[in-house]
Design an enzyme around this catalytic site. Sequence first.
Site, PDB file in Angstrom:
ATOM      1  N   TRP A 321     -47.261 -44.521 -12.032  1.00  0.00           N
ATOM      2  CA  TRP A 321     -48.615 -44.900 -12.456  1.00  0.00           C
ATOM      3  C   TRP A 321     -49.386 -43.682 -12.959  1.00  0.00           C
ATOM      4  O   TRP A 321     -50.172 -43.782 -13.900  1.00  0.00           O
ATOM      5  CB  TRP A 321     -49.363 -45.538 -11.280  1.00  0.00           C
ATOM      6  N   HIS A 322     -49.136 -42.536 -12.345  1.00  0.00           N
ATOM      7  CA  HIS A 322     -49.874 -41.332 -12.729  1.00  0.00           C
ATOM      8  C   HIS A 322     -49.497 -40.825 -14.111  1.00  0.00           C
ATOM      9  O   HIS A 322     -50.320 -40.187 -14.779  1.00  0.00           O
ATOM     10  CB  HIS A 322     -49.652 -40.221 -11.699  1.00  0.00           C
ATOM     11  N   GLY A 323     -48.276 -41.050 -14.536  1.00  0.00           N
ATOM     12  CA  GLY A 323     -47.908 -40.542 -15.848  1.00  0.00           C
ATOM     13  C   GLY A 323     -46.487 -40.895 -16.227  1.00  0.00           C
ATOM     14  O   GLY A 323     -45.632 -41.136 -15.365  1.00  0.00           O
ATOM     15  N   PHE A 467     -54.589 -40.120 -17.148  1.00  0.00           N
ATOM     16  CA  PHE A 467     -53.863 -41.199 -16.486  1.00  0.00           C
ATOM     17  C   PHE A 467     -54.499 -42.553 -16.766  1.00  0.00           C
ATOM     18  O   PHE A 467     -53.968 -43.563 -16.388  1.00  0.00           O
ATOM     19  CB  PHE A 467     -53.786 -40.959 -14.970  1.00  0.00           C
TER      20      PHE A 467
END
Length: 467
Positions: A321-323, A467
């Site tokens: 989800w962060h990247g 993000f």
Amino acid sequence: MLFNSWHFIVFLFVVLSVTAWLPRYGTAWKLFMVAASCYFYGQWSYLYLLLIFVTATVDFTLAQRLLKSAQPGRFLAISIVANLGVLAYFKYTNFLIQSANGAAAVAGFSWQLTPMDVVLPVGISFYTFQNMSYTIDVYRGQLTPRRSVLDYALFTTFFPQLLAGPIVRASEFFEQLDSPNRILRQDLQYALVLICLGYVKKVVFADNLATSVDATFSSPQSATAWDALLAVYAFAFQIYFDFSGYTDIAIGLAMLFGFRFPKNFDYPYLASSFQDFWRRWHMTLSRWLRDYLYIALGGNRHGTARTLASLMTTMLLGGLWHGASWNFILWGGLHGVYLSLERLVLFRFKWWRSPEASFALLRALIVFHFICFAWIFFRAADFSTSLLIITKIAGVVNILPDWHQHSAMLSCLGALGLAHWLTAKLKLKDRLASANAVTFGIFVAICVFSLVWFVPSKSVPFIYFQF
């Protein structure tokens, strides 16, 4: 538009001035706030503002249909696929193409896919999760579908938390929209405390630390062992001050408009266990992953093996989800391993569960250093850079620090660690919120002086905007 810009300061002054003359939470107030939020986001891209409204319209409509259907799961599935599909297209398309190209090269194939010209919309991860939580809560019967499209548009676009959270649930937002609390003087003072501290965290601490961190991580080959080690510690504090500074400002701004958003950070580097860390770090994401992913996967209800599998899956997807990078997946995986080993092994030791201060301090030091190790993969541009930084740090045991070169950073990091502990111990925010006018005035003056005196030469975007 960045919080740490004069453009935003003027924008905020205008919005507060206009809304002060409108009946709070009336139709005119809502319309103006939606328009102001659209202008705020549109300074980055009006085209992608349309994307927000398209996805919001889909979720609003599906939630209306969901309760009237004999097969509500079908509409929920459409909502989840639509939201994750949009997120995947913009955030993960090129990551998948690059991964496929890498796998093809390893397998000996000569073909290569061409990356797509896709720009990641700012804040897409945050507003996607908010929209998904709305339809999931309606499906679960925990929330009544909103009848007013204007209310839902305000929930989706509300500018204080649009770009980087905190991730606010629809039930929290609409409950306050329907039953507005009276804005007391102490509320306003607490909001100003959060905003002032947020700006100091971001501009004075995070942006100045970024100079050293960026220099080391962009050219690790020329860094010494101590340069690399201190850069990792510096990044740990940089990302904390950067992100918690943003959410302090966001929560404070929301309070100026009468909304109380959930806390997002609770002094995470004082955590005495890995589980405790995730109860203190990015708390609104942690609870989202817990309530909508971990529990949905089975949580801790089906034995140890299923629990660990659910935990690892949750943390791996949390990293993704962060990247769109294998480094982020590895970062999430490391935290999954930490949490799994803690559950399997560490909680069996009395000293890991002991409330005694000496044991708590020892655990906090251990947890902090493992967290810092994981930050290497979060910050490094790729896996090879991560390994180079780790290799550099391994040489610290054979080299004494250059006190002439490193004393300033060592002193700075020590002071930041002490400040982190003291502000928690003294409950500084609460004390300042109830302080008298003289004390509060001195606090504001110190913040303004710090922002003027210690402002770096280069403004750095908030880290979580990517993000």
